[in-house]
Every structure is written in C-alpha cells, then in structure tokens.
Design an enzyme around this catalytic site. Structure first.
Site, PDB file in Angstrom:
ATOM      1  CD  GLU A   1      -8.875  27.703 -32.491  1.00 41.64           C
ATOM      2  OE1 GLU A   1      -8.601  27.264 -33.617  1.00 41.64           O
ATOM      3  OE2 GLU A   1     -10.036  28.062 -32.142  1.00 41.64           O
ATOM      4  N   GLY A   2      -7.954  29.110 -26.937  1.00 45.88           N
ATOM      5  CA  GLY A   2      -8.727  29.826 -25.926  1.00 45.88           C
ATOM      6  C   GLY A   2     -10.162  29.352 -25.899  1.00 45.88           C
TER       7      GLY A   2
END
EC number: 2.4.2.21
Length: 348
Positions: free
Chosen positions: A317-318
């Site tokens: 997702e980051g």
C-alpha cells in the site's frame, strides 16, 4: 521524442558538492563522527538529490496505483479479485494502513486507478485506467509495449503534478490482488534466480500453494522470454500496470531531483524496472523497510539499497514508505538543529 525518453535522458547523478558540504557540517556536530549512522546517510543523499545542503522535506505525499492481474485466474492469490476495487478508495479516505499512517505523519495520499477490473469510477480515486486488468502472463504478454510505456508515462505525469504542487518527498504505494506474482516474476528475471527462490505467500497464500505459484511464474517467463536487460520489455511481458506506474514515479522524481521512498516487495519490482531503464534512478531511491516477503534480499542487493526499517511488514500500500517519512523528517531536523563544535565550547 516520447515523454519516457525525454525524462530518462534528464536523469543525472547526485550533486557531490552539496554532499560534501553536508558531510562537513555533519562532522562538526557535537557527536562522535559518524555516530548518527543512517541519519547522516539520509542527509547527505538528500543534499545530493536537491543540490542544496539546506533542503526542505516538510511536504510529503504517497502516490499509490491500483490494477488487477489476468494471472489471478491461475489461482495464485487467496482473496477475491474485487478486493482491489473495494479497498482502494480507502487509501485517500485515510481508512486503510497507508491512509492512517500517512495521516499520522502529516503526508497526503494520491490514489490512481490504472487497471482495476471494474467499470465504475471509484470515490476519491483518479481515473487513469489503461484497461481492466492485465492479460494472463502465463498465457502470453501481460500487456503490449505501448501499454507498458503508457503506464510508465502515467507515473511520470502524476509525479510531476505532485512536484508542481511543491511536494518535496514522494513515496510509492500500490494495491492489486495477485500483484506479488508479476513482482516475483520481475525479480526472478532480473536476478536470474529460479522463481521458487523468490516466491512468497503474498497476502496469505497457503504454503502448500507456493510451489504452484512458482510454477505459474516459471511458465510465464518461459512463454514470454523477457529480455533481462530491458525494463520496458520485462514490464510488458510479466509486469502490471500499477508496477509500471510506480516505476514511472521513480523516473519522474529522479529527473526532477526529488527523493522517492520505496515501499515493500511490489515497489522493489517497480524500482528494478526503473533501474533497468536508467541506472541513475537508484541514487534517488530511499528504501523504507525490509519486506517480510521472499525475494526481498535479491531485489535490494541488485539495487544496493539498505532499508531504514525492519518491521516484518508485508502489507504494501505504501505503508512502509509513509512510516519512513518521519525518519527522513527527523534526520533533516537533527541535521539543521544540532549544535556544532564551532558553536559550543566542548573543550576540543
């Protein structure tokens, strides 16, 4: 000249003069030389990237891309494919892992659909859809060469839009059920190792299915025969739209002298694609964390990157990139605010 060619030709090495000036100040800080470890490495890298020892890291953003994958039909992921569509709007709403962490560290999130398998426009998501998912790479190329270039250029465009809004540090993130499969294929092709050596459980694949996943990847590589020296060819044959777009962000940041924070396993694959297109991009990358996914060490060894954190994370997702933002900001604050021996009499 295409946007991709133009950007790649405008990527230069870091500014050694700024690195040296930063090192000189670091060495004068009231501490044993080098004892701040990676904090010092971060500061010198940032100075070299910005070309200025008085750099600003206050405005930060995660650019996250989402896409689905035709190879999902081979049974390489345990979750329903529509999870991509259902989860991705939560990125910009601040409800998922990267959204919550980004909110905590004062960073924004930009969510971009480049290939989700749905017709509707998703709330809070930019629509740059190339098509509704890649083709099944176990049966042929994941995408055309033109589509590979397009997703790279989308990444460049989004990066430059953020840079125009004065973001100084950019992290990359992603969402896409089954996207550890193309990522593993990319790492396998570039490292030259057998897929089984770098195949992991992704979002929770049962261990008894790992061999099947590796066999699917091996089949995809054999059928498509990607050129291990050609980033665009690898991307088109065994990649993903969100992977290519993250690689585009790396290229765009590098050409504009902006640091790019790499997240986990999927973004390692994107980093390798960018690196194959232009090796100088590596100088602009900051590895946020050591992913718990198999194949991590192979990818990071090729990139010669040393992650800041080891948190046993494999969310993607980051989320790891967002966590690292605080370390980067703390490094800059320490560098600028610590006293020097010139300023304080320490009896030296």
């Amino acid at each position: 000249m295409s946007l991709l060619e133009s950007i790649s030709k405008n990527i230069y090495s870091l500014d050694n003069s700024s690195i040296e000036k930063t090192k000189q100040r670091l060495d004068r800080l009231i501490h044993p030389t080098g004892s701040l470890g990676k904090i010092e490495d971060i500061c010198m890298q940032l100075a070299g990237i910005f070309g200025n020892e008085n750099f600003d890291t206050s405005k930060k953003v995660i650019i996250a891309f989402a896409g689905d994958h035709g190879v999902y039909e081979e049974g390489v992921a345990p979750d329903p494919q529509n999870i991509t569509k259902l989860q991705f709007p939560n990125f910009s709403k601040g409800l998922c892992g990267v959204g919550v962490i980004s909110k905590f560290v004062g960073a924004d999130v930009v969510a971009v659909d480049v290939g989700i398998n749905c017709d509707e426009k998703l709330d809070g998501v930019l629509d740059y859809k190339i098509r509704k998912g890649t083709s099944n790479m176990a049966k042929g190329p994941a995408m055309s060469k033109q589509e590979a270039i397009r997703c790279l250029e989308i990444g460049i465009e989004i990066a430059e839009q953020c840079i125009e809004k004065d973001y100084k540090v950019i992290g990359i993130g992603e969402m896409g059920i089954a996207n550890t499969t193309p990522s593993t294929a990319i790492i396998s092709v570039i490292s030259g190792c057998d897929p089984l050596e770098v195949t992991g459980i992704g979002a929770g694949l049962k261990k008894e299915r790992l061999k099947h996943k590796a066999e699917v990847i091996r089949k995809a590589i054999e059928i498509n025969n990607p050129n291990p020296t050609d980033g665009v060819d690898i991307l088109s044959k065994v990649g993903g739209f969100e992977i290519g777009s993250m690689a585009g962000v790396i290229l765009g940041c590098s050409a504009n002298r902006i640091p790019v924070v790499i997240d986990g396993f999927i973004s390692y694959a994107a980093a390798l694609i960018a690196y194959k297109i232009n090796p100088k991009t590596r100088e602009y990358m900051i590895a946020s964390h050591l992913s718990a996914e198999s194949g991590t060490k192979r990818a990071l060894d090729i990139l010669k990157l040393d992650p800041l954190l080891n948190m046993d994370m494999r969310l993607g997702e980051g989320s790891g990139a967002a966590l690292a933002f605080d370390i980067i900001e703390a490094s800059n604050y320490t560098y600028k605010n610590m006293a020097t021996f010139d300023e304080i009499d320490m009896g030296r």
